[in-house]
Design a protein around this motif. Structure first.
Motif, short mmCIF file in Angstrom:
data_model
loop_
_atom_site.label_atom_id
_atom_site.label_comp_id
_atom_site.label_asym_id
_atom_site.label_seq_id
_atom_site.Cartn_x
_atom_site.Cartn_y
_atom_site.Cartn_z
N VAL A 145 0.91 -1.13 -0.05
CA VAL A 145 -0.07 -0.05 0.06
C VAL A 145 0.58 1.32 0.04
O VAL A 145 0.59 2.35 -0.65
CB VAL A 145 -1.01 -0.09 1.17
CG1 VAL A 145 -1.45 1.31 1.50
CG2 VAL A 145 -2.08 -1.04 0.99
N TYR A 150 -0.47 5.10 -1.52
CA TYR A 150 -1.98 5.41 -0.92
C TYR A 150 -1.86 5.94 0.64
O TYR A 150 -0.52 5.46 0.96
CB TYR A 150 -2.71 4.02 -0.73
CG TYR A 150 -3.21 3.54 -2.10
CD1 TYR A 150 -4.16 4.27 -2.82
CD2 TYR A 150 -2.76 2.34 -2.61
CE1 TYR A 150 -4.50 4.00 -3.96
CE2 TYR A 150 -3.38 1.94 -3.80
CZ TYR A 150 -4.30 2.62 -4.53
OH TYR A 150 -4.67 2.37 -5.68
N PRO A 156 -8.80 4.16 -0.93
CA PRO A 156 -8.86 4.95 -2.25
C PRO A 156 -10.14 5.23 -2.86
O PRO A 156 -10.20 6.13 -3.58
CB PRO A 156 -7.93 4.08 -3.15
CG PRO A 156 -8.16 2.61 -2.53
CD PRO A 156 -8.05 2.75 -1.23
#
Length: 162
Positions: A145, A150, A156
């Motif tokens: 991730v 992110y 997301p």
């Protein structure tokens, strides 16, 4: 048309990590959405409440920045959560032009129930793994991730459904 021997070999989908993660991710998202529905909340709203629970009293702009949302999307979400009695706007103590966002007791109940739901769903999904395997999986997913860029703890899809 290529001869049968000239056709490329295709990798079976069930051996591709991205496909397996997609299967589990879709199943997890669908189950979480369905489980939260009786609470009258969607996963993206739950995410906003969870983020707010980490640090109450932030302004809408601060919350939007933390979640990577456009301020107009954040205003709509806060309006919706306020109309549901889950958050309240109070004058910000340090900026008289801004409002601080606070959870209501109803929001705390929703968060507590949502946490139980998330725990149950995670146990259902990961129950076949031992504690060390779970820890390794979470550590690996955390690295992936982060490498994908992110924000930690921010789904997301949060900004997709207003």
């Amino acid at each position: 048309m290529p001869a049968p021997d000239d056709r490329p070999e295709f990798t079976a989908l069930e051996t591709r990590a991205s496909f397996l993660l997609s299967q589990l991710g879709l199943q997890s998202a669908q189950r979480f959405t369905a489980a939260l529905a009786p609470l009258g909340i969607t996963p993206n709203r739950f995410g906003v409440l969870a983020q707010l629970a980490r640090q109450e009293g932030r302004t809408q702009q601060e919350l939007a920045t933390a979640l990577g949302l456009h301020r107009n999307s954040m205003v709509g979400m806060i309006d919706d959560l306020e109309s549901r009695g889950l958050v309240e706007r109070r004058r910000h103590p340090g900026d008289r032009r801004a409002y601080a966002i606070h959870l209501t007791p109803a929001a705390r109940d929703v968060l507590a129930t949502g946490e139980l739901i998330a725990d149950e769903l995670e146990e259902t999904m990961l129950g076949v793994l031992g504690p060390e395997e779970r820890a390794t999986l979470v550590a690996t997913l955390t690295r992936l991730v982060a490498a994908a860029g992110y924000r930690a703890g921010v789904h997301p899809g949060l900004s997709e459904a207003h």
